[in-house]
Write a protein that holds these residues in place. Structure first.
Motif, short mmCIF file in Angstrom:
data_model
loop_
_atom_site.label_atom_id
_atom_site.label_comp_id
_atom_site.label_asym_id
_atom_site.label_seq_id
_atom_site.Cartn_x
_atom_site.Cartn_y
_atom_site.Cartn_z
N UNK A 896 0.83 -1.11 -0.20
CA UNK A 896 0.11 0.14 0.02
C UNK A 896 1.01 0.62 -0.22
N UNK A 897 0.49 2.68 -0.83
CA UNK A 897 1.21 3.39 -1.26
C UNK A 897 0.78 4.66 0.19
N UNK A 898 -0.13 4.31 1.46
CA UNK A 898 -0.45 5.31 2.15
C UNK A 898 0.88 5.49 3.21
N UNK A 899 2.05 4.86 2.82
CA UNK A 899 2.84 5.03 3.70
C UNK A 899 4.04 4.92 3.15
N UNK A 900 5.46 5.30 2.49
CA UNK A 900 6.39 5.61 0.88
C UNK A 900 7.60 6.55 1.31
N UNK A 901 8.09 6.81 1.11
CA UNK A 901 9.33 7.12 0.05
C UNK A 901 8.89 7.36 -1.56
N UNK A 902 9.31 8.99 -1.47
CA UNK A 902 9.35 9.02 -2.71
C UNK A 902 10.75 9.82 -3.02
N UNK A 903 11.49 9.83 -4.54
CA UNK A 903 12.21 10.17 -4.66
C UNK A 903 12.84 11.04 -5.63
N UNK A 904 13.51 11.83 -6.00
CA UNK A 904 14.19 12.48 -7.44
C UNK A 904 15.84 12.56 -7.30
N UNK A 905 16.78 12.28 -8.45
CA UNK A 905 18.01 12.25 -8.13
C UNK A 905 18.13 12.84 -9.71
N UNK A 906 19.77 14.11 -9.46
CA UNK A 906 19.85 14.61 -10.87
C UNK A 906 21.80 14.38 -10.58
N UNK A 907 21.94 15.31 -11.65
CA UNK A 907 23.64 15.69 -11.57
C UNK A 907 23.16 16.66 -11.60
N UNK A 908 23.46 18.12 -10.99
CA UNK A 908 23.93 19.61 -11.25
C UNK A 908 25.98 19.78 -11.71
N UNK A 909 25.64 20.07 -12.95
CA UNK A 909 26.97 19.97 -13.08
C UNK A 909 27.83 19.07 -12.86
#
Length: 1162
Positions: A896-909
């Protein structure tokens, strides 16, 4: 048949499921499950067989089955049980148990068939006599149930297990076997014979002996451990640039024979050599998997034909089988061959091991890879300058680097045997035909029509896992397709390309026939979009895009964004870049497929560019280009498969007609030519579709025949269902295998030949990084807020722009409970609430009175109530790359998604960032559940190419952690009122979890100098006054790890929720590497370190001299029953390292030991 009658109801459902699975390739999925879970499958198979035997006895009692047939059927199942051996699911087709199973299965079928035929016949006759129903007569469903369960269920299971091992890796009879050697370093034994060279190479501590003779090549790996030439440009790339013509066996891409080195059975220190005729087509390279290194060898390939003129031949071969051989020491008592049980170095010594290269073997042996058999062709030299289409570039690079270090004549010998194979993926088809003779002499002309599709590897993957563009401008499913017509006078070539819409878009979750499209970076796609078309312009010249997307909601969104970005790019290239939007589905709906051909011929933009682009034409006798193509059509639909292939077929025909109209007008009516052309394009569509989507292409029946038939419609329907199943449930594992082969996984280590000089240069480059790189300051605002399912009701400026803080370069905002956590929202989340908050945030940021620049939403991601927004200054979008988002559920044990985590990653330079927002388990006492949620998110939240949270330079968690304070309610409220925060911190569950090593180990947090953020009465400054009277706590936290300085950590006084928002301001520096300066410094260090060629002198001791044409070193060895015995003296490695330098050498200052050299060699 009472029991069978009841079972028949279950059987009807099972039959429907069976038919559905058959239609959607589900049986293949079951076969793969058997392969992946062989122990469980064996247990299920055995117990299921016992259950069916018991069912026979039960049916004999309840349904009066005949005793002889029942006993025979039971015996059959006892025979079936013999196939569940220790080698399961490996079943030998020549084993007695398998042959007996086939015989008894067929016999059992016919015995029961005769029995039920007689029973039904007697029942029918009795019915005719008595004119009434016969109550105990078996119905059709009863008989079908019996056959499906008691006759064919177990044989079907055995059949599926056979399908599971159809990609078995080689047994010990293969061409290579490996033994121990103690040599370290790169040992070179230069030969004196003019026609041969002798090399021993070490990959770290892997020793390879390469004996190169004009006719024979023998590669023998002697020890296993861990550890470009840009000649390509091929139809299918040949081996690197041979200087001389190869002999006939060499032109076939293989040596005459191979040597197999084995440890003697009686003496482990003694080595025996066997001469084998095992055919080896060539070597694809070396790859490291699970701390083992494997040699990829092509063992089966067939010649497709010559795609060029006889004067400039290019014979192409299609790869059918690739085998991976261990180059390391295998576990004791384990054969270094194909095995099926989980691969583990710590498993039981008698267990069967699963070969870790099985996924790679399936891909490489799929029949979609090709390579050239002849020396390099050069009709168009531009391709020879790049490796965009060489799929094994990652695993073959170390061998190409080694080749570059050879002496010219040694390199010539290595190239001559064409042992190194450069392969493409895609399609190559060749058709030869006799065309009508010109009126001059009346002799027929033999023409060759070829079609070559080269699939790009830089953004490779499967349908729903790889979409759109990456930050370097590479698009998914990018294919260059070349149509070639060869005659005795001319060689005509016409090139087209296809590729996914060059925007950042993806499809997440289960996709059916109503595909959900998400443009992930709508305001930050322009730089990547322009890089893509800049690459096309550089390679092909003027580009005209043909967009075949329709007007349905999802496709219309892409079309609008595509047109908008191209309009903005037109200011750069003007009329050199243009587009035609053509709704393919609508045209077919109105006029059928025939109308497409007519309408494309009437579109002025397309006809004008056809005339403008032209084609490439070369003179066969001289090989010189008469004219060249001046532009390219870039065609796309959603998948760039069915519609795209259909239109490219039409454009290819128009280009051929354009050429024939100038040279051979009489061939315009040649039915043979156009029949072969249609067949090649149909096969091309099927091949590319199988690679990307798992099934053949749609519409190929019309492509082949020019007519739309009922059979074609049914075939397309079946393919659509199969695609939906394969793409949703099978492609993830295939995507991992593709990334593994291409070296895209973050934990992969490329196999490098041990080179101490370059190792020292790498070390020096790391120490002198400041000379080729710089840093750039960066300010990041991070905020988290649990909004309790409420919409924005007040100004966000006090939170986003607190007093006396600088304007950040980047906003990272995490929200929890952005929607109410109801069952309906968990099952199907309403995205509208997220859009409302997104709009409110952007208005607050860009609408402030003292704005210093425009901000754009870089990426947003949502998991039910948890959402993450990354917002950056607009000028930063061109230097931020590889932006990805992903989620991980933790509620109800990950369901179930009522609890959990969300991630975003990126390369800055050149600095990587990962931002994670989460909503952990609630409840004052559920500390262990919260710790477990953290571990689940940390280990289970993965980005593309194997990247995880921990694989980034800087990490920020902004979350509702739900950790509480272990003090009484009144005590907490008193300390909070008195601002005695230190007393509360001492009882904070999160700080205790960090101190105990249970969660967030290695993370930092700023001092808690603000009141607990939970739980308030909404709209007030009063803590919870409801009946539950929850204890105040710092549930909302921001933690970080990496090279970041925390300058502000506080909360904002917004009252629209029962939580207060928290924010932090970070200052950091990002690294900017100048690749050109780095390369120049590397070359300078190399030239300074080695001002002149190094003369390597080795004491070869008792080693035999290298082989020559008339003398082979193994001829002198003792022969024992066909095996050559190598004396131990020949196995002793040289004690001297050829790269050891005197004390005054510039090399000596870089490293002090072999161990130090080796540690920097990877």
């Amino acid at each position: 048949m009472s029991l069978l009658h009841y079972l028949s109801y279950v059987a009807i459902v099972a039959a429907f499921a069976f038919m559905t699975l058959s239609l959607a390739s589900g049986l293949l999925y079951i076969s793969e499950l058997i392969e992946e879970h062989s122990r469980l499958a064996k247990l299920v198979g055995q117990r299921g067989t016992y259950a069916i035997i018991a069912l026979h006895v039960l049916l004999y009692v309840t349904d009066s089955l005949p005793l002889p047939q029942t006993l025979f059927s039971i015996i059959c199942h006892v025979v079936f049980l013999q196939n569940f051996s220790n080698q399961w699911p490996l079943i030998s087709l020549s084993s007695a148990s398998f042959i007996a199973s086939c015989v008894v299965a067929v016999t059992n079928h016919f015995l029961w068939f005769v029995h039920f035929s007689r029973v039904t016949r007697d029942a029918r006759q009795s019915y005719n006599r008595h004119r009434g129903t016969i109550s105990d007569a078996p119905a059709f469903t009863d008989i079908a149930t019996f056959f499906g369960t008691c006759v064919w269920l177990v044989p079907l299971f055995l059949f599926l297990s056979l399908s599971a091992n159809d990609n078995a890796l080689p047994t010990s009879s293969g061409a290579f076997t490996f033994l121990l050697s103690s040599s370290l370093g790169l040992h070179l034994y230069p030969g004196t014979a003019s026609s041969s060279c002798h090399r021993v190479i070490s990959f770290g501590s892997i020793s390879i002996e390469v004996v190169i003779v004009q006719v024979n090549v023998f590669c023998v790996f002697q020890r296993q451990i861990l550890g470009s030439d840009k000649s390509g440009g091929l139809i299918a790339p040949p081996s690197p640039s041979p200087v001389r013509r190869a002999t006939s066996p060499e032109r076939q891409g293989r040596p005459h024979r191979a040597l197999v080195f084995r440890a003697a059975e009686t003496n482990a220190n003694q080595v025996v050599v066997e001469l084998t005729n095992r055919i080896v087509k060539g070597c694809l390279g070396l790859i490291s998997i699970e701390n083992d290194i494997f040699l990829a060898v092509v063992t089966s390939a067939t010649e497709i034909g010559n795609t060029r003129s006889p004067s400039i031949p290019e014979n192409v071969a299609r790869i059918h089988e690739v085998r991976f051989y261990y180059s390391l020491v295998t576990p004791d008592n384990v054969d270094p061959t194909m095995s099926r049980e989980p691969y583990s170095q710590n498993a039981n010594a008698n267990a069967v091991f699963e070969h870790p290269c099985i996924p790679l073997t399936k891909i490489l042996s799929s029949g979609s890879f090709y390579y050239a058999l002849d020396p390099p062709w050069d009709l168009s030299s531009r391709l020879s300058l790049r490796l965009d289409f060489v799929w094994n570039e990652y695993i073959v690079r170390s061998l190409l680097d080694f080749r570059e270090k050879l002496d010219p004549h040694e390199r010539q010998d290595l190239d001559g045997c064409q042992f190194i194979v450069l392969a493409i993926q895609g399609y190559v088809g060749v058709s030869t035909m006799a065309l009508s003779a010109p009126p001059v002499n009346g002799a027929p002309v033999v023409a060759t029509l070829s079609l070559i599709s080269r699939l790009g590897w830089k953004r490779a993957g499967t349908r729903f896992n790889t979409r759109g563009v990456d930050d370097d401008g590479n698009t998914a499913n990018f294919v260059e397709t070349e149509t070639i017509l060869n005659t005795d006078l001319h060689c005509m070539s016409y090139t087209q390309v296809r590729g996914s819409v060059p925007l950042f878009w993806e499809q997440q979750g289960i996709q059916t026939f109503g595909q959900r499209i998400q443009i992930t970076r709508p305001q930050a796609s322009q730089p990547a979009f322009e890089r893509h078309f800049a690459h096309l312009m550089e390679e092909y010249g003027t580009t005209h895009a043909i967009n075949l997307l329709g007007t349905k909601e999802n496709e219309a969104i892409l079309t609008a964004a595509y047109g908008k970005h191209l309009y903005q790019a037109s200011s750069i290239w003007g009329d050199q870049l243009s587009i035609t939007h053509y709704d393919f589905h609508n045209a077919v709906r109105l006029g059928g497929h025939d109308s497409i051909v007519r309408e494309l011929g009437r579109l002025e933009a397309i006809t004008d560019h056809m005339d403008r682009f032209g084609f490439t034409l070369a003179d066969v006798s001289s090989g010189e280009a008469v004219t060249t193509q001046h532009g390219v059509f870039r065609t796309n639909c959603l998948d760039c498969l069915d519609r795209t292939n259909f239109v490219q077929d039409i454009l290819s025909r128009k280009a051929l007609e354009q050429y024939l109209g100038l040279v051979h007008r009489e061939w315009l009516q040649a039915s043979a030519l156009w029949t072969h052309h249609r067949e090649l394009w149909a096969e091309n569509g099927d091949a590319l579709s199988r690679i990307y989507a798992g099934t053949g292409a749609l519409n190929t029946s019309f492509t082949r025949t020019g007519k739309r038939t009922l059979a074609g419609v049914l075939s397309d329907a079946t393919k659509s269902v199969s695609r939906a199943y394969i793409n949703n449930f099978q492609d993830k594992s295939k995507q991992i295998a593709i990334d593994m082969f291409l070296g895209n996984l973050s934990n992969q280590t490329q196999v490098n030949i041990f080179d101490p000089v370059r190792g020292m240069i790498r070390k020096a480059l790391n120490e002198r990084m400041s000379e080729y790189s710089s840093t750039h300051p960066c300010c990041i605002f991070a905020g988290t807020w649990n909004v309790n399912g409420r919409p924005p009701s007040e100004s966000l400026l006090p939170w986003l722009f607190p007093r006396d803080t600088p304007r950040p370069d980047m906003f990272v905002l995490g929200f929890q409970e952005i929607v109410l956590l109801t069952a309906q929202q968990i099952i199907q989340t309403d995205p509208e609430k997220k859009h409302i908050w997104e709009q409110k945030i952007m208005e607050a940021i860009n609408g402030r009175s003292k704005k210093s620049g425009e901000y754009v939403l870089l990426r947003s991601e949502q998991l039910v109530g948890t959402a993450l927004f990354v917002i950056v200054k607009s000028e930063m979008t061109s230097v931020i790359r590889n932006v990805e988002g992903t989620t991980r559920k933790t509620g109800l044990r990950g369901m179930s998604g009522n609890k959990g985590g969300v991630g975003v990653r990126l390369d800055y330079y050149d600095t990587s960032f990962c931002f994670v927002t989460a909503h952990l388990a609630a409840g004052h006492s559920n500390v262990e559940e919260r710790n477990a949620d953290f571990q689940t998110i940390t280990k289970g939240l993965h980005f593309l190419k194997g990247k995880s949270i921990a694989s980034h330079d800087n990490i920020v968690w902004l979350a509702d952690t739900n950790y509480r304070i272990d003090l009484g309610n009144e005590t907490v409220r008193f300390f909070a009122m008195e601002k005695d925060y230190d007393s509360l911190v001492g009882a904070d569950q999160l700080r205790l979890a960090i101190d105990n090593g249970d969660a967030f180990v290695g993370y930092e947090e700023g001092p808690l100098l603000f009141p607990p953020t939970y739980k308030y009465d909404v709209g007030t400054d009063d803590y919870d006054s409801s009946e539950k009277m929850r204890i105040p706590a710092w549930t909302d936290r921001i933690l970080f790890r990496g090279n970041m300085d925390l300058s502000v950590y506080s909360r904002a006084e917004l009252r629209g929720s029962d939580h207060r928002p928290v924010f932090a301001l970070f200052r950091t520096e990002v690294r900017i590497i100048d690749a050109v300066k780095r390369a120049e410094l590397s070359q300078l260090l190399l030239e300074t370190t080695l001002p002149a060629p190094v003369a390597l002198s080795l004491d070869t001791g008792d080693l035999s001299p290298p082989s020559a044409d008339d003398l082979l070193w193994w001829d002198k060895l003792e022969n024992d029953k066909g095996q050559l015995i190598i004396p131990p003296a020949l196995l002793v490695a040289s004690s001297a390292n050829p790269f050891d330098s005197p004390g005054d050498s510039p090399l000596s200052s870089c490293a002090s030991s072999d161990e130090e050299l080796y540690s920097h060699a990877g």
